[in-house]
Design a protein around this motif. Structure first.
Motif, short mmCIF file in Angstrom:
data_model
loop_
_atom_site.label_atom_id
_atom_site.label_comp_id
_atom_site.label_asym_id
_atom_site.label_seq_id
_atom_site.Cartn_x
_atom_site.Cartn_y
_atom_site.Cartn_z
N GLU A 1 0.83 -1.08 -0.12
CA GLU A 1 -0.09 0.03 0.17
C GLU A 1 0.82 1.26 -0.12
O GLU A 1 0.24 2.03 -0.38
N GLU A 2 1.92 1.20 0.43
CA GLU A 2 2.82 2.29 0.73
C GLU A 2 4.24 2.26 -0.09
O GLU A 2 4.61 3.19 -0.62
N THR A 3 4.77 1.08 -0.26
CA THR A 3 5.96 1.06 -0.93
C THR A 3 5.89 -0.22 -1.66
O THR A 3 5.01 -0.95 -1.70
N VAL A 4 6.90 -0.46 -2.48
CA VAL A 4 7.13 -1.73 -3.77
C VAL A 4 8.37 -2.19 -3.25
O VAL A 4 9.32 -1.81 -2.87
N THR A 5 8.56 -3.46 -3.26
CA THR A 5 9.66 -4.43 -3.20
C THR A 5 10.40 -5.33 -4.45
O THR A 5 9.28 -5.90 -4.96
N ILE A 6 11.22 -5.30 -4.60
CA ILE A 6 12.04 -6.52 -5.80
C ILE A 6 12.98 -7.25 -5.07
O ILE A 6 13.60 -6.75 -4.02
N ASP A 7 12.96 -8.58 -5.27
CA ASP A 7 14.10 -9.57 -4.62
C ASP A 7 14.90 -9.66 -5.69
O ASP A 7 14.81 -10.09 -6.78
N GLY B 1 19.36 -15.08 1.80
CA GLY B 1 20.29 -15.07 0.60
C GLY B 1 20.10 -14.35 -0.64
O GLY B 1 20.85 -14.41 -1.57
N LEU B 2 18.83 -13.69 -0.48
CA LEU B 2 18.39 -12.44 -1.54
C LEU B 2 18.67 -10.99 -1.01
O LEU B 2 18.78 -10.91 0.17
N THR B 3 18.59 -10.11 -1.94
CA THR B 3 18.54 -8.67 -1.51
C THR B 3 17.16 -8.14 -1.63
O THR B 3 16.90 -8.03 -3.01
N ARG B 4 16.72 -7.73 -0.89
CA ARG B 4 15.31 -7.33 -1.02
C ARG B 4 15.38 -5.60 -1.15
O ARG B 4 15.91 -4.87 -0.22
N VAL B 5 14.87 -4.93 -2.25
CA VAL B 5 14.99 -3.79 -2.46
C VAL B 5 13.70 -2.90 -2.67
O VAL B 5 12.90 -3.39 -3.05
N GLU B 6 13.52 -1.93 -1.35
CA GLU B 6 12.19 -1.28 -1.30
C GLU B 6 12.44 0.19 -1.94
O GLU B 6 13.37 0.93 -1.79
N PHE B 7 11.27 0.24 -2.69
CA PHE B 7 11.44 1.66 -3.53
C PHE B 7 9.91 2.29 -3.77
O PHE B 7 8.88 1.47 -3.34
N VAL B 8 10.00 3.46 -4.37
CA VAL B 8 8.73 4.15 -4.53
C VAL B 8 8.66 4.93 -5.71
O VAL B 8 10.00 5.31 -6.22
N CYS B 9 7.54 5.30 -6.49
CA CYS B 9 7.66 5.81 -7.55
C CYS B 9 6.54 6.77 -7.69
O CYS B 9 5.27 6.60 -6.74
N GLY B 10 6.73 7.89 -8.39
CA GLY B 10 5.44 8.87 -8.90
C GLY B 10 4.83 9.56 -7.69
O GLY B 10 5.87 10.08 -6.83
#
Length: 415
Positions: A128-134, A224-233
Motif C-alpha cells: 500500500e505504501e512501498t514496492v519491493t523487488i528481490d 540469501g537474497l537482497t530485497r530492494v524497497e522503493f517508491v515511484c511517482g
C-alpha cells in the motif's frame, strides 16, 4: 465463459459497459460482512496477480472490494448482490494509475539492475505504501544501488514509449527477454523502448515519463537474497514530503541547516553519551553515600552483630535497586532486603555480605515471593525477583526480615 479483459487494451479505461452474468454469495471470505461473487462478460478491473494488487471501484453502483482470477474468469467481490443484466463498471482511477506507476517503475528498476550488474529479479510485491523487488544476490553496495537509481531515473526523464503486445513462443525472440515466460501461447510482452523487454500481465503507463521519480528507500538481506524497497511517482512525492518536513523541523530544533542535520545529531549523541556517563558516575556516588548512611543508621542485632536492612522504595527499577543493594552488601556483616514499586510491578533484591556464609538469599526470596505474586531466582549470596502485586511488597519485606532474624537467633542458640 472467459471474461474479456479490457485493461489489456486500455489500462486508462475508467468506465465501461458490461453484462452481469452471475451474482452469488461468496462461499469463503475473511471479510467481517457478507460478500458476493459477481462475474461479467467484460471487465476493466485488474485482479490480484503477479505481485500487483487488484483494482477497486463499483459495478452497478455496488462497491468492489477485491478482484480475483479463477481460471479464465474474473470474479468481482462486492459488498452486495448485483442484478443480472446490463451494468456499468467504474474503476478507481487514482488507485489504478498508482499501480501503473509502481509496476512500470519496477520494470525500469529491474531492467537497470540487470543491465548494469546482471542481477535477476526473482520476486516482486506491491504494498500500500512501498514496492519491493528481490534480487538474486546476497548483497548489493550503496554505490550499486545509487547507480541503478540514476539509470532508472534517466530512463524516466527520456520519456520512452511503453508498449504491450501478445506473442506465441514460436514467434517470440527470447534472446532479448529479461526473463523467459512460462506460457507458450498469448504471451504478453511489455517493452520499455530499447531498454527492457519482459513478459507481464499487469497494467502499465504509456511512457516512462508518467512513472515520475523512482527512489530506492532501503535494501536488506532476506534468505540469501537482497530485497530492494522503493517508491515511484506520487508515492515518491509523498515520501519526499514527509522526509523533507522531518528534516526541516529537526534542523530547526537544532538551529542548523538541513544539510548539517546528520552532523548535528552525531554531536548531540556524543553529548548525551557523555552526560549519561557523568550521571551514572554521580548516581553511583550517591548510591554509595545512601548505602553507607543506611548501614550506619541501622543498629546490629544482638547477639549476632548482623545488621538487617529492610527497605521499600518507590520508582527504582531493577538495575537501580540492584546497585543500591550491592553497595550495602559491600559492608561487613549485613543483609540487605530491598524492594521497590515501579509502575504496576514490585521488585525484590536480597543480598548478604560475604562474611555471612550461613544465610541463603535464594531460599529466602522463594519464601516471600507469593506475597507479591512473583517469581525470581539467584544464588545463596544474591537473589532477585518481581511480582505483579506491589501492594504486597511491605509484607514480603517484613516476612523476609523476620525469617532472617529467626535464622540468626537460631545460629546463636537464642531461639
Amino acid at each position: 465463459m472467459p471474461t474479456a479483459r479490457l485493461y489489456h487494451s486500455d489500462p486508462y479505461l475508467r468506465d465501461f459497459q458490461c453484462r452481469v452474468l452471475q451474482s452469488e454469495p461468496a462461499s469463503r471470505t475473511s471479510s467481517p460482512g457478507p460478500l458476493f461473487e459477481v462475474i461479467t462478460d467484460v471487465t476493466a478491473f485488474y485482479p490480484n496477480s503477479g505481485g500487483q494488487p487488484s483494482d477497486r471501484g463499483t459495478v452497478a453502483g455496488v462497491d468492489v472490494v477485491d478482484v480475483i482470477e479463477r481460471e479464465d474468469e474474473i470474479v468481482h467481490l462486492t459488498v452486495a448482490a448485483v442484478p443480472v443484466g446490463p451494468a456499468v463498471g467504474r474503476v478507481d482511477a487514482d488507485r489504478r494509475f498508482d499501480h501503473m506507476q509502481q509496476h512500470t517503475g519496477q520494470h525500469i528498476l529491474s531492467g537497470a539492475f540487470a543491465s548494469l550488474f546482471g542481477l535477476e529479479t526473482v520476486g516482486f510485491h506491491m504494498g500500500e505504501e512501498t514496492v519491493t523487488i528481490d534480487l538474486a544476490a546476497p548483497d548489493i553496495t550503496y554505490d550499486q544501488a545509487a547507480a541503478v537509481e540514476r539509470l532508472a531515473c534517466e530512463v524516466v526523464f527520456q520519456n520512452r514509449p511503453v508498449t504491450a503486445t501478445f506473442w506465441t513462443r514460436e514467434d517470440l525472440d527470447t534472446a532479448h527477454l529479461r526473463k523467459i515466460p512460462a506460457r507458450t501461447e498469448n504471451i504478453r510482452i511489455v517493452e520499455v523502448d530499447e531498454f527492457d523487454l519482459t513478459p507481464c500481465g499487469g497494467t502499465h503507463v504509456r511512457a516512462t515519463g508518467e512513472v515520475g521519480l523512482i527512489k530506492i528507500i532501503r535494501t536488506e538481506r532476506i534468505r540469501g537474497l537482497t530485497r530492494v524497497e522503493f517508491v515511484c511517482g506520487r508515492r515518491a512525492l509523498a515520501d519526499y514530503r514527509w522526509k523533507n518536513d522531518t528534516v526541516h523541523a529537526s534542523a530547526s530544533m537544532l538551529s542548523v541547516h538541513g544539510r548539517e542535520l546528520a552532523e548535528a545529531v552525531s554531536r548531540l549523541q556524543s553529548q548525551v553519551k557523555e552526560a549519561k556517563r557523568e550521571l551514572e558516575a554521580v548516581t553511583s556516588e550517591l548510591r554509595a553515600y545512601q548505602a553507607a548512611e543506611m548501614y550506619r543508621a541501622t543498629p546490629p542485632l544482638e547477639p549476632s552483630g548482623v545488621r538487617v536492612l529492610a527497605r521499600a522504595f518507590e520508582g527504582l527499577d531493577m538495575n537501580e535497586l540492584k546497585s543500591l543493594t550491592h553497595k550495602v552488601a559491600g559492608h561487613s556483616r549485613v543483609v540487605a532486603l530491598f524492594g521497590s514499586t515501579c509502575g504496576p510491578l514490585a521488585h525484590l533484591v536480597f543480598q548478604k555480605s560475604e562474611d555471612l556464609p550461613d544465610l541463603n538469599m535464594f531460599h529466602l526470596l522463594k519464601q516471600v515471593l507469593p506475597s507479591v505474586d512473583g517469581k525470581g531466582g539467584g544464588n545463596p549470596g544474591l537473589a532477585q525477583g518481581g511480582g505483579k502485586n506491589p501492594a504486597g511488597l511491605s509484607l514480603a519485606l517484613e516476612q523476609a526480615s523476620d525469617i532472617v532474624a529467626q535464622a540468626l537467633d537460631s545460629a546463636n542458640g537464642t531461639a
